[in-house]
Design a protein around this motif. Structure first.
Motif, PDB file in Angstrom:
ATOM      1  N   MET A  75       4.313 -24.371  43.855  1.00 41.39           N
ATOM      2  CA  MET A  75       4.724 -25.727  42.918  1.00 41.39           C
ATOM      3  C   MET A  75       4.345 -27.291  44.000  1.00 41.39           C
ATOM      4  O   MET A  75       3.069 -26.677  44.714  1.00 41.39           O
ATOM      5  CB  MET A  75       6.225 -26.000  43.327  1.00 41.39           C
ATOM      6  N   THR A  76       3.667 -27.563  42.874  1.00 43.14           N
ATOM      7  CA  THR A  76       3.395 -29.117  42.706  1.00 43.14           C
ATOM      8  C   THR A  76       3.511 -29.825  43.917  1.00 43.14           C
ATOM      9  O   THR A  76       4.793 -29.345  44.715  1.00 43.14           O
ATOM     10  CB  THR A  76       3.205 -29.917  41.797  1.00 43.14           C
ATOM     11  N   ARG A  77       2.942 -30.649  45.016  1.00 42.16           N
ATOM     12  CA  ARG A  77       2.856 -30.719  46.235  1.00 42.16           C
ATOM     13  C   ARG A  77       4.283 -32.031  46.373  1.00 42.16           C
ATOM     14  O   ARG A  77       4.817 -32.482  44.096  1.00 42.16           O
ATOM     15  CB  ARG A  77       1.853 -31.904  46.035  1.00 42.16           C
ATOM     16  N   ILE A 102       0.819 -22.496  39.304  1.00 42.07           N
ATOM     17  CA  ILE A 102       1.805 -23.896  40.313  1.00 42.07           C
ATOM     18  C   ILE A 102       2.801 -24.039  38.688  1.00 42.07           C
ATOM     19  O   ILE A 102       2.515 -24.516  37.508  1.00 42.07           O
ATOM     20  CB  ILE A 102       0.697 -25.141  40.248  1.00 42.07           C
ATOM     21  N   VAL A 103       4.448 -24.346  39.635  1.00 41.18           N
ATOM     22  CA  VAL A 103       4.759 -24.806  38.666  1.00 41.18           C
ATOM     23  C   VAL A 103       5.362 -25.938  38.403  1.00 41.18           C
ATOM     24  O   VAL A 103       5.672 -26.914  39.824  1.00 41.18           O
ATOM     25  CB  VAL A 103       6.564 -23.411  38.795  1.00 41.18           C
ATOM     26  N   GLY A 104       5.344 -26.849  37.844  1.00 41.97           N
ATOM     27  CA  GLY A 104       5.570 -28.723  37.421  1.00 41.97           C
ATOM     28  C   GLY A 104       6.505 -28.698  36.374  1.00 41.97           C
ATOM     29  O   GLY A 104       6.603 -28.399  34.987  1.00 41.97           O
ATOM     30  N   LYS A 105       6.809 -30.523  36.491  1.00 38.22           N
ATOM     31  CA  LYS A 105       7.570 -30.672  35.851  1.00 38.22           C
ATOM     32  C   LYS A 105       6.789 -31.088  34.310  1.00 38.22           C
ATOM     33  O   LYS A 105       6.020 -32.541  34.870  1.00 38.22           O
ATOM     34  CB  LYS A 105       8.382 -31.783  35.661  1.00 38.22           C
ATOM     35  N   SER A 106       6.595 -30.442  33.281  1.00 33.81           N
ATOM     36  CA  SER A 106       6.380 -31.780  31.714  1.00 33.81           C
ATOM     37  C   SER A 106       7.260 -32.472  31.356  1.00 33.81           C
ATOM     38  O   SER A 106       6.788 -32.419  29.743  1.00 33.81           O
ATOM     39  CB  SER A 106       5.802 -30.251  31.671  1.00 33.81           C
ATOM     40  N   SER A 107       8.668 -32.409  31.910  1.00 30.83           N
ATOM     41  CA  SER A 107       9.015 -33.901  30.899  1.00 30.83           C
ATOM     42  C   SER A 107       9.093 -34.438  31.464  1.00 30.83           C
ATOM     43  O   SER A 107       9.848 -34.439  32.591  1.00 30.83           O
ATOM     44  CB  SER A 107      10.637 -33.027  30.783  1.00 30.83           C
TER      45      SER A 107
END
Length: 536
Positions: A75-77, A102-107
């Motif tokens: 995940m992102t930092r 890396i998975v991160g929020k795009s919402s």
């Protein structure tokens, strides 16, 4: 031909499915299998989450992979922290994986309501994390979590999240339908808008199957310009699962034009791959799974079988061999003469219409009594021989007796006694077993031993019991189907009775008789084998 990358996340996302678990050895074996078929990326796990995944990345470095690139997932930092101090990012670097996803929020909604941070900080978390990983000379793939829901909520922000990833150095941005609720037309339209807006940046797709549309959504995204599809073998994954890569690959390779996936001949091994994965997680194969299921090319209705006999394209959308599957013709009370002809071809009775009618009438009568022959080819072969007058039983069953006793210490002892006639000789044997059927099988083998030593090679593979008329409660009839195997094949036999042990005995006897008839028809391969088969 446009090359579509296949990104497998069975070992990470797939393992989050209910009832799915991989050992370390399972993960290494499946990695080797996927690599041999030309999968482009294999996501091995999340190094920060458990010791097994850490060990996987240590062990996989020793493997000589030819095609696949192994990815570590993270995940992102954390919010309001630096990437250099983030332990999760450090574990990704320590894994020594050359590719990091890396998975991160795009919402914007997810950033505010779930992460409890500002939209601006979320964008910084994305770009900072990717820059840090790129500085360590890692290829980075960005999974834009909740992308399609986020786009509908605030498309400008979702696009900004992708741009933050691209500017940070991500080589691929993947649009995730995380909740699995998007429709194919939505996915196609939004993906096309993203491809146009990012002007040359590589775009992928990651779909979940909550509306049973993960494969359709993945294909819609590819048609709209996506160049990578993420998914799992057999659609394993959380809730309703992920996009099934088996169907994605088969559709791209065989049903659509202009796309290239995996190695040139890999599609022929899809059935084998699908069943291999079911085996290592100890799950039964869904018979109706598209392309690779046992029923995918099975024909039961007489009109269907007649049509397929004339031209397979009449009821099959592809040749089953293209995906490593096979055509099956089922025999049931719905069958017509075409089914009987197709299944009984090896008996050379196609030119005897009276015999065909006799066999069909027998099948209908037996099925009315509760028999089914779709999974009992061995019993059906014996039925054909009986109708043709060519079946000569190798032994006669006279009676049996089974006792189950429970001792004071709660230990259970099961004993079976059988009496059979072989020619002029009556054999009376007793044996113990782990249960009534095992004891009965052991006693039968003792009774047949010596006269039919080839039965030593027969082993029971599966045993199923199905209640026929449940309204009769404990007096209901039952159908027992037994799968047996020798060194050459697997066959099924069936027995029906109100007594489950009697039904099992019928099925067991058919299994032995099928084996003995089969060996006689084949004939011994050598004098030594002949002595073994027919020793007295």
């Amino acid at each position: 031909m446009r090359r579509i990358e296949i990104y497998d996340t069975t070992l990470r996302d797939g393992s989050q499915g209910e009832g799915v678990s991989f050992s370390l050895q399972d993960k290494l074996l499946l990695t080797a299998r996927l690599d041999s078929l030309g999968f482009d990326y294999i996501e091995g796990g999340y190094p920060a989450s458990n010791e097994k995944d850490c060990e996987f990345f240590r062990r996989v470095r020793e493997m000589d992979l030819e095609h696949a690139r192994v990815c570590a997932f993270g995940m992102t930092r954390r919010k309001n922290a630096s990437a250099e101090e983030d332990q999760g990012l450090a574990s990704l670097i320590a894994s020594e994986a050359k590719v990091i996803t890396i998975v991160g929020k795009s919402s914007a909604f997810q950033a505010i309501e779930v992460l409890r941070t500002s939209p601006e900080e979320n964008l910084a978390m994305i770009s900072d994390s990717i820059r840090f990983l790129r500085s360590a000379n890692r290829e980075v793939i960005f999974d834009a979590e909740h992308f399609f829901d986020g786009w509908k909520y605030d498309s400008d922000y979702s696009l900004a999240a992708l741009r933050a990833a691209v500017e940070g150095g991500a080589g691929m941005v993947v649009l995730c339908d995380t909740n699995g609720g998007s429709m194919p037309e939505e996915v196609g339209s939004i993906t096309a808008d993203v491809v146009a807006a990012l002007r040359g940046a590589a775009v992928g797709i990651h779909c979940h199957n909550d509306c049973n549309l993960a494969v359709a959504n993945s294909l819609a995204a590819v048609d709209a310009g996506a160049s990578q599809v993420q998914g799992t073998i057999n659609g394993f994954g959380e809730r309703c699962g992920n996009a099934d890569l088996i169907s994605v690959i088969a559709n791209l390779a065989l049903k659509k034009s202009g796309y290239q996936v995996l190695l040139s001949n890999s599609v022929e091994y899809l059935t084998e791959l699908s069943r291999y994965v079911y085996e290592i997680v100890n799950m039964n194969y869904p018979t109706q799974q598209p392309f690779v299921g046992k029923s995918a090319f099975a024909h039961k209705g007489g009109m269907h079988v007649s049509g397929v006999a004339r031209t397979t394209a009449s009821y099959e959308h592809i040749d089953p061999q293209l995906v490593g599957n096979e055509r099956r013709v089922l025999v049931s009370e719905l069958s017509g003469r075409s089914n009987i002809v197709a299944v009984a071809t090896r008996h050379n009775i196609q030119q005897d219409p009276k015999l065909m009618d006799k066999i069909l009438a027998k099948v209908v009568s037996k099925e009315h009594a509760g028999y089914q022959y779709e999974a009992a080819q061995g019993s059906f072969d014996l039925l054909v021989k009986e109708c043709a007058g060519t079946f000569h039983p190798h032994f006669e069953r006279i009676n049996y007796h089974v006792t189950v006793e429970t001792e004071k210490d709660s230990q259970t002892t099961t004993e079976a006694t059988v009496k059979i006639r072989i020619g002029d000789e009556i054999r009376h044997e007793v044996a113990e077993g782990d249960g009534p059927i095992n004891a009965l099988d052991a006693a039968m083998r003792k009774a047949l031993n010596g006269r039919f030593p080839a039965l030593v090679n027969v082993k029971l593979v599966d045993y199923k019991v199905r209640v026929i008329n449940s309204e009769a409660a404990t007096a209901a009839g039952v159908r027992v189907v037994i799968e047996s195997a020798d060194d050459e094949e697997v066959w099924g036999t069936v027995g029906v009775s109100e007594n489950v042990i009697e039904a099992s005995w019928i099925a067991l006897v058919d299994s032995y008789e099928y084996k003995l008839c089969k060996d006689e028809e084949r004939g011994p391969k050598s004098a030594k084998e002949k002595d073994f088969l027919y020793a007295t």
